[in-house]
Motif scaffolding. Structure first.
Motif, PDB file in Angstrom:
ATOM      1  N   ALA A  34      42.035  36.942  41.745  1.00  0.00           N
ATOM      2  CA  ALA A  34      40.939  37.042  40.783  1.00  0.00           C
ATOM      3  C   ALA A  34      39.782  36.132  41.178  1.00  0.00           C
ATOM      4  N   TYR A  35      40.096  34.923  41.511  1.00  0.00           N
ATOM      5  CA  TYR A  35      39.057  33.969  41.880  1.00  0.00           C
ATOM      6  C   TYR A  35      38.259  34.482  43.077  1.00  0.00           C
ATOM      7  N   GLN A  71      42.215  42.009  44.889  1.00  0.00           N
ATOM      8  CA  GLN A  71      41.134  41.450  44.077  1.00  0.00           C
ATOM      9  C   GLN A  71      40.588  42.485  43.099  1.00  0.00           C
ATOM     10  N   ALA A  72      40.398  43.696  43.555  1.00  0.00           N
ATOM     11  CA  ALA A  72      39.807  44.741  42.724  1.00  0.00           C
ATOM     12  C   ALA A  72      40.679  45.075  41.516  1.00  0.00           C
ATOM     13  N   GLU A  73      41.971  45.237  41.733  1.00  0.00           N
ATOM     14  CA  GLU A  73      42.830  45.610  40.619  1.00  0.00           C
ATOM     15  C   GLU A  73      42.920  44.472  39.606  1.00  0.00           C
ATOM     16  N   ALA A  74      42.873  43.244  40.078  1.00  0.00           N
ATOM     17  CA  ALA A  74      42.876  42.093  39.173  1.00  0.00           C
ATOM     18  C   ALA A  74      41.653  42.127  38.263  1.00  0.00           C
ATOM     19  N   GLY A  78      50.253  32.812  40.048  1.00  0.00           N
ATOM     20  CA  GLY A  78      49.440  32.092  41.036  1.00  0.00           C
ATOM     21  C   GLY A  78      48.761  33.033  42.023  1.00  0.00           C
ATOM     22  N   ALA A  79      49.476  34.062  42.450  1.00  0.00           N
ATOM     23  CA  ALA A  79      48.893  35.039  43.373  1.00  0.00           C
ATOM     24  C   ALA A  79      47.789  35.833  42.675  1.00  0.00           C
ATOM     25  N   VAL A  80      48.004  36.139  41.425  1.00  0.00           N
ATOM     26  CA  VAL A  80      47.017  36.870  40.644  1.00  0.00           C
ATOM     27  C   VAL A  80      45.772  35.998  40.439  1.00  0.00           C
ATOM     28  N   GLY A  97      45.476  42.056  41.203  1.00  0.00           N
ATOM     29  CA  GLY A  97      45.679  41.181  40.027  1.00  0.00           C
ATOM     30  C   GLY A  97      44.716  40.018  39.677  1.00  0.00           C
ATOM     31  N   ILE A  98      44.773  39.396  38.425  1.00  0.00           N
ATOM     32  CA  ILE A  98      43.860  38.305  37.988  1.00  0.00           C
ATOM     33  C   ILE A  98      44.469  37.413  36.908  1.00  0.00           C
ATOM     34  N   GLU A  99      44.004  36.187  36.793  1.00  0.00           N
ATOM     35  CA  GLU A  99      44.500  35.222  35.808  1.00  0.00           C
ATOM     36  C   GLU A  99      43.346  34.743  34.940  1.00  0.00           C
ATOM     37  N   GLN A 100      43.615  34.400  33.696  1.00  0.00           N
ATOM     38  CA  GLN A 100      42.574  34.036  32.726  1.00  0.00           C
ATOM     39  C   GLN A 100      41.645  32.949  33.238  1.00  0.00           C
TER      40      GLN A 100
END
Length: 186
Positions: free
Chosen positions: A168-169, A136-139, A162-164, A98-101
């Motif tokens: 991502a970071y 990290q990859a899927e994000a 937050g986990a995403v 996962g990832i966040e903007q």
């Protein structure tokens, strides 16, 4: 992605009413990102997995409720389930999550995911992303390849924002480090 999502939402509505031309438009708008996401998850088996996902999308299209951005998230969820089913059948684990903007909004223009990923070929990019830890990859795939926003990515992955954001970071930092060192194998 405002105009893109508006066009997609309108095409989805027409496709739900049986407009085959509109469904073809939906496919053309969504498939490239969805295929890239699936390819990042399953590699060379992406065509079969994406085809399975599109069969399910077409079958359940009438049940979808939402706008263009929601449709992209809905199709990503379906594709993710088909990819994970495929990987279970092969008895191997996926290489993504996962990832966040705000993780994409890195302070330096030289560190942005978009610039880094645009400078590489698609295959090399996907190979680098597959080399990241799963979370990290899927994000990165969902945010950069599919174009989902942070909250939608968190929903697709069933994780807290937050986990995403953290995944991502870390993933983007690793990609930036590998690019600075010159490649995939580092």
């Amino acid at each position: 992605m405002g105009a893109y999502d508006a066009e997609l939402g309108a095409a989805v509505e027409r496709a739900q009413r049986g407009d085959e031309v509109a469904f073809a438009r939906v496919y053309r708008l969504v498939h490239p990102g969805l295929f890239g996401y699936v390819r990042g998850l399953v590699g060379d088996d992406a065509e079969d997995v994406a085809a399975d996902a599109w069969l399910e999308i077409a079958r359940d299209l009438g049940r979808f409720r939402g706008d263009g951005a929601g449709f992209r998230a809905w199709t990503a969820t379906i594709a993710r389930h088909r990819a994970l089913d495929h990987l279970r059948r092969l008895k191997r684990s996926p290489r993504t999550s996962g990832i966040e903007q705000d993780a994409l909004d890195l302070p330096s223009g030289q560190d942005t995911a978009a610039e880094a990923l645009e400078s590489l070929s698609t295959e090399r990019t996907l190979a680098m992303i597959r080399g990241l830890p799963r979370e990290q990859a899927e994000a990165v795939l969902l945010r950069v390849v599919v174009g989902l926003d942070g909250p939608a990515t968190a929903r697709v992955l069933g994780k807290r924002p937050g986990a995403v954001r953290t995944a991502a970071y870390r993933g983007l930092r690793k990609l930036a480090g590998r690019l600075a060192q010159g490649g995939v194998g580092r």
